[in-house]
Enzyme design. Structure first.
Site, PDB file in Angstrom:
ATOM      1  N   ARG A  53       1.240   9.938   2.090  1.00 58.51           N
ATOM      2  CA  ARG A  53       0.725   8.736   2.427  1.00 58.51           C
ATOM      3  C   ARG A  53       2.087   7.688   2.134  1.00 58.51           C
ATOM      4  O   ARG A  53       2.791   7.776   1.419  1.00 58.51           O
ATOM      5  CB  ARG A  53      -0.034   8.251   1.290  1.00 58.51           C
ATOM      6  CG  ARG A  53      -1.616   8.707   1.602  1.00 58.51           C
ATOM      7  CD  ARG A  53      -2.501   7.990   2.793  1.00 58.51           C
ATOM      8  NE  ARG A  53      -3.596   8.767   3.159  1.00 58.51           N
ATOM      9  CZ  ARG A  53      -4.023   9.909   3.735  1.00 58.51           C
ATOM     10  NH1 ARG A  53      -2.884  10.473   4.417  1.00 58.51           N
ATOM     11  NH2 ARG A  53      -5.018  10.170   3.802  1.00 58.51           N
ATOM     12  N   GLU A  95       1.970   1.377   8.252  1.00 56.41           N
ATOM     13  CA  GLU A  95       1.543   1.995   9.585  1.00 56.41           C
ATOM     14  C   GLU A  95       0.530   1.400  10.380  1.00 56.41           C
ATOM     15  O   GLU A  95       0.293   1.709  11.398  1.00 56.41           O
ATOM     16  CB  GLU A  95       1.607   3.566   9.369  1.00 56.41           C
ATOM     17  CG  GLU A  95       0.051   3.932   8.525  1.00 56.41           C
ATOM     18  CD  GLU A  95       0.128   5.231   8.131  1.00 56.41           C
ATOM     19  OE1 GLU A  95       1.077   5.915   7.783  1.00 56.41           O
ATOM     20  OE2 GLU A  95      -1.047   5.951   8.644  1.00 56.41           O
ATOM     21  N   HIS A 104       1.772   9.602  12.011  1.00 56.30           N
ATOM     22  CA  HIS A 104       0.618  10.239  11.179  1.00 56.30           C
ATOM     23  C   HIS A 104       0.032  11.427  11.995  1.00 56.30           C
ATOM     24  O   HIS A 104      -1.311  11.306  12.343  1.00 56.30           O
ATOM     25  CB  HIS A 104      -0.281   9.262  10.869  1.00 56.30           C
ATOM     26  CG  HIS A 104      -1.250   9.589   9.651  1.00 56.30           C
ATOM     27  ND1 HIS A 104      -1.467   8.630   8.869  1.00 56.30           N
ATOM     28  CD2 HIS A 104      -1.529  10.666   9.387  1.00 56.30           C
ATOM     29  CE1 HIS A 104      -2.000   9.234   7.877  1.00 56.30           C
ATOM     30  NE2 HIS A 104      -2.338  10.402   7.997  1.00 56.30           N
TER      31      HIS A 104
HETATM   32  P1  NAD Z   1      -4.883  18.426  -3.013  1.00 55.94           P
HETATM   33  O1  NAD Z   1      -5.959  17.764  -3.525  1.00 55.94           O
HETATM   34  O2  NAD Z   1      -5.320  19.895  -2.624  1.00 55.94           O
HETATM   35  O3  NAD Z   1      -3.389  18.422  -3.796  1.00 55.94           O
HETATM   36  C1  NAD Z   1      -3.081  17.290  -4.198  1.00 55.94           C
HETATM   37  C2  NAD Z   1      -2.091  17.735  -5.399  1.00 55.94           C
HETATM   38  O4  NAD Z   1      -1.569  16.542  -5.830  1.00 55.94           O
HETATM   39  C3  NAD Z   1      -2.852  18.031  -6.897  1.00 55.94           C
HETATM   40  O5  NAD Z   1      -2.635  19.689  -7.013  1.00 55.94           O
HETATM   41  C4  NAD Z   1      -2.766  16.930  -7.642  1.00 55.94           C
HETATM   42  O6  NAD Z   1      -2.977  17.607  -9.120  1.00 55.94           O
HETATM   43  C5  NAD Z   1      -1.478  16.604  -7.171  1.00 55.94           C
HETATM   44  N1  NAD Z   1      -1.150  15.249  -7.782  1.00 55.94           N
HETATM   45  C6  NAD Z   1      -2.013  14.335  -7.863  1.00 55.94           C
HETATM   46  N2  NAD Z   1      -1.256  13.086  -8.373  1.00 55.94           N
HETATM   47  C7  NAD Z   1       0.170  13.432  -8.569  1.00 55.94           C
HETATM   48  C8  NAD Z   1       1.208  12.850  -9.127  1.00 55.94           C
HETATM   49  N3  NAD Z   1       1.302  11.544  -9.200  1.00 55.94           N
HETATM   50  N4  NAD Z   1       2.515  13.511  -8.734  1.00 55.94           N
HETATM   51  C9  NAD Z   1       2.578  14.887  -8.341  1.00 55.94           C
HETATM   52  N5  NAD Z   1       1.439  15.484  -7.924  1.00 55.94           N
HETATM   53  C10 NAD Z   1       0.091  15.084  -8.148  1.00 55.94           C
HETATM   54  O7  NAD Z   1      -4.490  17.428  -1.709  1.00 55.94           O
HETATM   55  P2  NAD Z   1      -4.009  18.247  -0.020  1.00 55.94           P
HETATM   56  O8  NAD Z   1      -5.146  18.650   0.647  1.00 55.94           O
HETATM   57  O9  NAD Z   1      -3.031  19.088  -0.544  1.00 55.94           O
HETATM   58  O10 NAD Z   1      -3.357  17.018   0.331  1.00 55.94           O
HETATM   59  C11 NAD Z   1      -2.273  16.147  -0.152  1.00 55.94           C
HETATM   60  C12 NAD Z   1      -2.250  14.666   0.468  1.00 55.94           C
HETATM   61  O11 NAD Z   1      -1.907  14.817   1.789  1.00 55.94           O
HETATM   62  C13 NAD Z   1      -3.404  14.018   0.876  1.00 55.94           C
HETATM   63  O12 NAD Z   1      -3.663  13.196  -0.205  1.00 55.94           O
HETATM   64  C14 NAD Z   1      -3.119  13.188   1.818  1.00 55.94           C
HETATM   65  O13 NAD Z   1      -2.679  11.844   1.382  1.00 55.94           O
HETATM   66  C15 NAD Z   1      -2.019  13.764   2.776  1.00 55.94           C
HETATM   67  N6  NAD Z   1      -2.589  14.224   4.003  1.00 55.94           N
HETATM   68  C16 NAD Z   1      -1.740  13.670   5.053  1.00 55.94           C
HETATM   69  C17 NAD Z   1      -1.906  14.260   6.301  1.00 55.94           C
HETATM   70  C18 NAD Z   1      -1.290  13.729   7.564  1.00 55.94           C
HETATM   71  O14 NAD Z   1      -1.706  14.261   8.644  1.00 55.94           O
HETATM   72  N7  NAD Z   1       0.002  13.344   7.420  1.00 55.94           N
HETATM   73  C19 NAD Z   1      -3.075  15.309   6.647  1.00 55.94           C
HETATM   74  C20 NAD Z   1      -3.929  15.479   5.367  1.00 55.94           C
HETATM   75  C21 NAD Z   1      -3.567  15.006   4.373  1.00 55.94           C
END
Ligand code: NAD
Length: 342
Positions: A240, A269, A301
Site C-alpha cells: 500500500r 495513486e 497497481h
Molecule cells: P496477509 O493478511 O496474509 O498478511 C499480512 C501480514 O502482515 C501478516 O502476517 C501480519 O501479521 C503482517 N503485519 C501486519 N502489520 C505489520 C507490520 N506493521 N509490520 C510487519 N508485518 C505486519 O495479507 P496478504 O494477503 O499477504 O496481503 C498483504 C498486503 O498486500 C495487503 O494488505 C494489501 O495491502 C497488499 N496487496 C496488494 C496488491 C496489489 O495488487 N498491489 C494485491 C493484493 C494485496
C-alpha cells in the site's frame, strides 16, 4: 440480487460476467451486475440506487459519508473485490448495518511474482535496456546490476503474499530476513530469520513490503528507516502506498541510500492510477520527480492482475454475495474487530 460495481474496467466485466454466467447456469443464484467505470465516493453513491450491494476496489472512497449515502439508497452489503480494506470506515458500516466482505486470498503468487519482476527489472535495468535497444543503442554503459544469489532479502509482512515472495527469493539463493509481529512457522521452516525492523533495514540489500497499511505503520519507511539502510538498497512496494513516505524517497535516491525504487502502489495513486492520463499534464510533482529518476520504476497497481487472480476475485466476490443473500457467515466478513486489515 443486484450488485453495483464501481471503478469497473473491461477486465472486471469479462471476469465477473463469465463467472456470474457460470453461477446462473448452475441454477444457484440469479445476480444482476451493473458496471460503472466511475469511482465511488459520496457524490457518485447515487448510481447504486436500487442495488442491494456495492462492489468496490482499492481507491474507492468508502468513508462515513459515502456509506451513509449508500445506506440511504438501500445498500446493505459492501463487496470489496480486493484483500485490503483500509479505505472502508468499518465503524460507520457497522453503525449503518452494512456488512462488509473482502477477498482475502485471490492469488498471493500473482502479487509476489510481480514484486520479484520489479526487483529483477530494477536490478538488471531491463526498463533502460528495453528503451535503448528499440533505438538501436546497444551500449551497456550504466546497465550493471548485482547477483541476487547470496544477497540478503528482507521481507516485511510474512502473510500469504510475503510467504510466496520468500519461496521465490529462497530459490534465488538469498539469505532471508523477515519482520512481522506474528512470525509464520512456514517461513521459519524455510530458514527465514525473524528480526526486528532495524536489523532488517540495516542488513538487507533488497527490501520488499508485504504488510497491510494500518494507522500505526503509515510511513514505516521514511527518513528514519532510510537512515538505517545500506547504500544502494533496492526497495519494492507492492503493498500500500502510504507505507512509504515518498517525499523522503527523493532524498534517499539523491544520497544513494536507495539504489533503486520500484512502486506498484503510491501514496497519491488515487488521482493517477487506473486511468489513461497520457494526454494530460501530471500535477503531482513528487510523482513527476520520481518518474524522472532512471532507477525508479512504477507500475499502476497491477500486481494482482493475472487471469487466475481475476477469476478468483470474481468467484469469491459472487460467493460473498450469495452468503450475504442466504444470511450465512463465510469468514470473508470484515468487522471493526479485525485487527489485521490486509
Ligand atoms: P496477509 O493478511 O496474509 O498478511 C499480512 C501480514 O502482515 C501478516 O502476517 C501480519 O501479521 C503482517 N503485519 C501486519 N502489520 C505489520 C507490520 N506493521 N509490520 C510487519 N508485518 C505486519 O495479507 P496478504 O494477503 O499477504 O496481503 C498483504 C498486503 O498486500 C495487503 O494488505 C494489501 O495491502 C497488499 N496487496 C496488494 C496488491 C496489489 O495488487 N498491489 C494485491 C493484493 C494485496
Amino acid at each position: 440480487m443486484k450488485i453495483c460495481l464501481f471503478s469497473a474496467k473491461r477486465y472486471d466485466r469479462v471476469s465477473f460476467d463469465t463467472r456470474n454466467h457460470a453461477l446462473a447456469s448452475s441454477g444457484l443464484k440469479d445476480i444482476e451486475l451493473d458496471y460503472f467505470d466511475t469511482s465511488l465516493d459520496a457524490k457518485t453513491a447515487g448510481l447504486a440506487q436500487g442495488s442491494d450491494a456495492v462492489c468496490a476496489f482499492v481507491n474507492d472512497d468508502l468513508g462515513a459519508s459515502t456509506l451513509t449515502e449508500l445506506a440511504g439508497f438501500g445498500v446493505k452489503a459492501i463487496l470489496m473485490r480486493c484483500a485490503g480494506f483500509n479505505n472502508v470506515d468499518l465503524d460507520a458500516a457497522a453503525r449503518l448495518g452494512i456488512t462488509v466482505y473482502r477477498v482475502p486470498a485471490y492469488s498471493p503468487e500473482a502479487v509476489a511474482e510481480h514484486a520479484i519482476a520489479l526487483m529483477m527489472t530494477l536490478n538488471r535495468r531491463i526498463h533502460k535496456a528495453y528503451q535503448r535497444t528499440r533505438d538501436a543503442n546497444f551500449s551497456l554503459e550504466g546497465l550493471t546490476g548485482i547477483n541476487i544469489f547470496g544477497k540478503t532479502a528482507g521481507v516485511i509482512g510474512t502473510g500469504k503474499i510475503g510467504l510466496a515472495a520468500l519461496r521465490i527469493l529462497k530459490g534465488f539463493g538469498c539469505r532471508l530476513l523477515a519482520y512481522d509481529p506474528y512470525p509464520s512457522d512456514e517461513a521459519k521452516a524455510m530458514g527465514v530469520d525473524y528480526v526486528n525492523l532495524s536489523t532488517l533495514l540495516r542488513e538487507s540489500t533488497i527490501i520488499t513490503l508485504h504488510c497491510p497499511l494500518t494507522p500505526e505503520n503509515t510511513y514505516m519507511i521514511g527518513r528514519s528507516a532510510f537512515s538505517q539502510m545500506q547504500k544502494g538498497t533496492l526497495l519494492i512496494n507492492t503493498s500500500r502506498g502510504k507505507l512509504v513516505d515518498t517525499q523522503s524517497c527523493l532524498e534517499a535516491l539523491k544520497n544513494g541510500t536507495l539504489g533503486g525504487l520500484a512502486l506498484d502502489v503510491y501514496e497519491h495513486e488515487k488521482s493517477l492510477f487506473f486511468e489513461d492520463l497520457s494526454a494530460e499534464v501530471i500535477q503531482d510533482d513528487v510523482f513527476r520527480r520520481l518518474s524522472a529518476c532512471h532507477n525508479v520504476i512504477f507500475t499502476g497497481h497491477q500486481a494482482f492482475l493475472t487471469e487466475e487472480a481475476l477469476q478468483n476475485i470474481a468467484d469469491t466476490t459472487l460467493a460473498n454475495a450469495v452468503a450475504f443473500c442466504d444470511s450465512k457467515e463465510n469468514g470473508n466478513e470484515v468487522t471493526p474487530q479485525v485487527v489485521d486489515n490486509s
